[in-house]
Design an enzyme around this catalytic site. Structure first.
Site, PDB file in Angstrom:
ATOM      1  N   SER A  56      73.382  38.565  46.848  1.00  0.00           N
ATOM      2  CA  SER A  56      73.823  38.967  45.509  1.00  0.00           C
ATOM      3  C   SER A  56      73.048  38.286  44.396  1.00  0.00           C
ATOM      4  O   SER A  56      72.985  38.804  43.276  1.00  0.00           O
ATOM      5  CB  SER A  56      75.319  38.680  45.340  1.00  0.00           C
ATOM      6  OG  SER A  56      75.587  37.306  45.534  1.00  0.00           O
ATOM      7  N   GLY A  93      76.677  39.776  49.679  1.00  0.00           N
ATOM      8  CA  GLY A  93      77.347  39.356  50.900  1.00  0.00           C
ATOM      9  C   GLY A  93      76.420  39.206  52.092  1.00  0.00           C
ATOM     10  O   GLY A  93      76.884  38.896  53.190  1.00  0.00           O
ATOM     11  N   ASN A 121      74.937  32.229  52.218  1.00  0.00           N
ATOM     12  CA  ASN A 121      76.233  32.648  52.748  1.00  0.00           C
ATOM     13  C   ASN A 121      76.481  32.074  54.142  1.00  0.00           C
ATOM     14  O   ASN A 121      77.626  31.812  54.519  1.00  0.00           O
ATOM     15  CB  ASN A 121      76.325  34.178  52.779  1.00  0.00           C
ATOM     16  CG  ASN A 121      76.478  34.763  51.385  1.00  0.00           C
ATOM     17  OD1 ASN A 121      77.132  34.179  50.528  1.00  0.00           O
ATOM     18  ND2 ASN A 121      75.850  35.892  51.150  1.00  0.00           N
ATOM     19  N   ASP A 204      82.615  33.749  37.016  1.00  0.00           N
ATOM     20  CA  ASP A 204      82.933  33.315  38.371  1.00  0.00           C
ATOM     21  C   ASP A 204      82.277  31.985  38.718  1.00  0.00           C
ATOM     22  O   ASP A 204      82.566  31.384  39.758  1.00  0.00           O
ATOM     23  CB  ASP A 204      82.543  34.388  39.400  1.00  0.00           C
ATOM     24  CG  ASP A 204      81.049  34.698  39.426  1.00  0.00           C
ATOM     25  OD1 ASP A 204      80.269  33.984  38.767  1.00  0.00           O
ATOM     26  OD2 ASP A 204      80.666  35.661  40.113  1.00  0.00           O
ATOM     27  N   HIS A 207      77.372  33.482  39.829  1.00  0.00           N
ATOM     28  CA  HIS A 207      76.217  34.333  39.593  1.00  0.00           C
ATOM     29  C   HIS A 207      75.648  34.109  38.197  1.00  0.00           C
ATOM     30  O   HIS A 207      76.400  34.077  37.224  1.00  0.00           O
ATOM     31  CB  HIS A 207      76.593  35.803  39.788  1.00  0.00           C
ATOM     32  CG  HIS A 207      77.074  36.108  41.168  1.00  0.00           C
ATOM     33  ND1 HIS A 207      78.419  36.080  41.514  1.00  0.00           N
ATOM     34  CD2 HIS A 207      76.394  36.403  42.294  1.00  0.00           C
ATOM     35  CE1 HIS A 207      78.535  36.364  42.807  1.00  0.00           C
ATOM     36  NE2 HIS A 207      77.320  36.570  43.297  1.00  0.00           N
TER      37      HIS A 207
END
Length: 230
Positions: A56, A93, A121, A204, A207
């Site tokens: 992402s 993801g 991730n 968030d 990002h």
């Protein structure tokens, strides 16, 4: 101070796991480009290709695709009159394992510069580092097999210390180790000068904002430029 901010940012990054899991069923929707779109682009492009392959962060999640750093690199290339087409193959993801599984279809035509931005991730989910290293090595091997002349750039990443100091340190070192082993160019830390700075990240805390993306683009441009020159 920058180090402290970076670790604060990295601690926030633990929510990456839940973010990835929530978007798992929408993976194709979150992709900057679909497989069909990629095929159409690759079929029509006569220019040399710079392909960003990541998660992402590369996809520019939460932003217009034109604000993501791959698009900004395209703008730089266009400004300089350099005949290169940038393809953003970032997928929200994405793990190293899923990246390994889909890498073949993004190599349907010759890629001149391949920027590999995967692994974050994996680390945030506590996947054994041996698996992450093997998956990344398999991706590198696939790219080299498809076209030995492709210049590969590996983007380094860090994870929060709450995964354990030993695991976190080994994860950070995994990227320079792979770069050295495979004679690759290395971006030491993709989020340098962006991590941990609230105004450069979306609400968030994960990002980058459009301005954060611009900083990333400026930071990595010298490496991209060197890769092109080689």
């Amino acid at each position: 101070m920058r180090t402290l901010l970076s670790f604060c940012y990295l601690i926030i990054l633990t929510s990456f796991i839940s973010c990835g899991e929530k978007t798992q069923n929408k993976t194709e929707d979150n992709a900057v480009i679909s497989e069909q779109d990629t095929t159409e682009i690759m079929d029509s492009v006569n220019n040399k290709v710079v392909l960003f392959y990541g998660n992402s962060l590369t996809a520019g999640m939460g932003l217009d695709p034109n604000e993501a750093f791959p698009a900004l690199i395209q703008e730089k290339l266009d400004t300089l009159g350099m005949e290169y087409k940038v393809i953003n193959a970032g997928l929200s993801g994405e793990t190293s394992a899923s990246g390994k599984n889909r890498v073949s279809w993004v190599l349907k035509q010759k890629v001149d510069v391949f920027i590999l931005e995967l692994g974050a991730n994996d680390g945030l989910r506590g996947i054994p580092l041996s698996e992450t290293k093997k998956n990344l090595q398999d991706i590198i091997d696939t790219v080299k097999s498809e076209n030995p002349d492709t210049v590969i750039i590996l983007a380094g990443m860090q994870i929060p210390p709450n995964m354990g100091p030993e695991y976190s340190a080994e994860f950070k070192n995994l990227f320079p180790q792979l770069a050295t082993l495979n004679n690759l160019m290395l971006i030491p830390f993709l989020l340098e000068n962006v991590a941990g700075i609230p105004e450069l990240n979306q609400p968030d805390g994960i990002h980058p904002t459009a301005e954060g993306q611009r900083i990333i683009a400026r930071n990595i441009w010298p490496i991209i430029q060197k890769a092109i020159s080689e």
